[in-house]
Design an enzyme around this catalytic site. Structure first.
Site, short mmCIF file in Angstrom:
data_model
loop_
_atom_site.label_atom_id
_atom_site.label_comp_id
_atom_site.label_asym_id
_atom_site.label_seq_id
_atom_site.Cartn_x
_atom_site.Cartn_y
_atom_site.Cartn_z
CG HIS A 88 19.57 68.57 53.79
ND1 HIS A 88 19.72 67.42 54.55
CD2 HIS A 88 20.33 68.37 52.67
CE1 HIS A 88 20.51 66.58 53.92
NE2 HIS A 88 20.90 67.12 52.78
NE ARG B 295 21.63 61.57 56.02
CZ ARG B 295 22.60 60.70 56.23
NH1 ARG B 295 22.82 60.24 57.47
NH2 ARG B 295 23.35 60.25 55.23
CG HIS C 8 27.93 60.87 52.38
ND1 HIS C 8 28.66 61.91 51.85
CD2 HIS C 8 26.70 61.38 52.64
CE1 HIS C 8 27.91 63.00 51.79
NE2 HIS C 8 26.72 62.70 52.26
NE ARG D 199 24.03 65.08 55.27
CZ ARG D 199 24.63 64.09 55.91
NH1 ARG D 199 24.89 64.21 57.22
NH2 ARG D 199 24.99 62.99 55.29
CE LYS E 68 19.26 59.12 52.36
NZ LYS E 68 19.64 60.43 51.76
CE1 TYR F 6 28.34 69.07 50.44
CE2 TYR F 6 28.92 66.79 50.91
CZ TYR F 6 28.09 67.88 51.10
OH TYR F 6 27.01 67.77 51.95
#
Length: 357
Positions: A301, A202, A327, A304, A240, A337
């Site tokens: 972004h 990120r 994730h 990514r 995050k 995805y």
């Protein structure tokens, strides 16, 4: 409570003593009101806010909401939340008492946002509208849970926007190669975008990297912090989510690129930021590269997403991709995805054909 007029200045002053919702006695004095009416209104608003009354205005309630969030969320998260609320939510609801906001108010607010068009005739993105709506819903959920508001008016009003964009933008490997060729005469930007494309990290994670995070012997890059510029202050926090703390194996080409870049960063210490820039720098350089190369414009972004799509195309599993991207759940990877995987079904069938007798 008392409201008095200063004989010298002609301005009004209010003095008030109330017991707040925790039982603490608060004494407050405020000067400089132009009229007695303004001073009395300030008293009413102050009493409502201090006692936690649902008759307080939305604007006063937001002050309490943000103050509570400051103890529970990262500074960068609070700042982003407050910025969005101040810009898109508070101006509409600010003076309305909290317990008088109805679904019709929410619908009017939503309509004002969905009908917006910029100077080029473009509306707000559906995902942006969804994000704004989620903020208002969260505010009223908080009021219901902690202040006894009877119901959340957002639930009856319905939502606006979409959780996901209709189309995910990303670059193919060829498009990235065209883009990165145009950045070769800008060493810092070249290294930034090479790192993002070949690791999928990120923006905040990239900007927080230090030399000590790169292990050239093991050929790994470790993500353990995130950077954000709030006002004029540089803030480094944890990433995050817990799963965002990770060590990513990197290819030889990226190792060489990083070594070359670092060799020209004179005086660079092991805990210095490797890329001492802000997100606005990334956006500016991205725009430059797109114009110079002629490739389609995507967000920073989306690099990514480009990394993830590359891994899908190379045949890697959702579990591995989830670990590499940091994730929290594999389901997040699949939800984001999954549309890229159907293209692989034909390849599965072809390979099964190859092993059948």
């Amino acid at each position: 409570m008392s409201v008095t007029k200063d004989g010298d200045t002609g301005r009004w002053m209010s003095q008030i003593r109330v017991t707040d919702w925790t039982g603490k006695t608060i004494h407050k004095k405020k000067r400089g009101f132009a009229t007695k009416k303004e001073a009395l209104q300030w008293e009413r608003d102050f009493i409502s806010q201090s006692t936690g009354s649902l008759g307080m205005t939305f604007g006063d309630f937001i002050s309490l909401y943000v103050k509570d969030m400051e103890h529970r969320l990262k500074p960068s998260t609070v700042a982003s939340k407050k910025w969005l609320i101040d810009l898109k939510v508070t101006p509409f609801f600010k003076k309305i008492p909290l317990n008088e906001i109805k679904p019709t108010h929410v619908r009017q607010w939503q309509n004002s946002l969905t009908s917006y068009r910029d100077e080029h005739g473009k509306p707000y993105a559906q995902t942006y509208l969804k994000c704004i709506n989620n903020q208002l819903t969260a505010i009223f959920n908080y009021a219901v849970k902690y202040y006894g508001l009877k119901e959340n008016p957002c639930h009856k009003a319905g939502s606006m926007g979409k959780k996901k964009a209709d189309e995910m933008l990303f670059w193919t490997k060829d498009e990235f190669q065209t883009f990165i060729e145009s950045m070769k005469d800008r060493p810092a930007s070249y290294t930034v975008f090479m790192t993002m494309y070949y690791t999928g990290i990120r923006e905040g994670e990239l900007l927080a990297l230090t030399p000590s995070d790169i292990d050239f012997e093991k050929k790994t890059l470790t993500v353990n912090k995130s950077y954000q510029r709030l006002g004029k202050e540089d803030i480094t926090t944890t990433p995050k989510t817990p799963k965002s703390i990770r060590t990513i194996p990197i290819p030889d080409g990226l190792c060489n690129c990083l070594q070359e870049y670092m060799s020209h960063c004179y005086g660079l210490q092991k805990d210095d930021r490797l890329f001492p820039y802000t997100k606005s720098f990334l956006y500016h350089e991205m725009e430059y590269g797109c114009k110079a190369s002629g490739v389609k414009r995507i967000r920073v972004h989306d690099i990514r997403h480009s990394h993830a799509s590359l891994l899908v195309e190379m045949g890697f599993s959702p579990l591995l991709i989830a670990e590499r991207l940091g994730h929290e759940k594999v389901q997040t990877t699949m939800d984001t995805y999954s549309h890229l995987y159907p293209n692989k079904q034909v390849e599965v069938a072809r390979q099964l054909d190859g092993i059948m007798p």
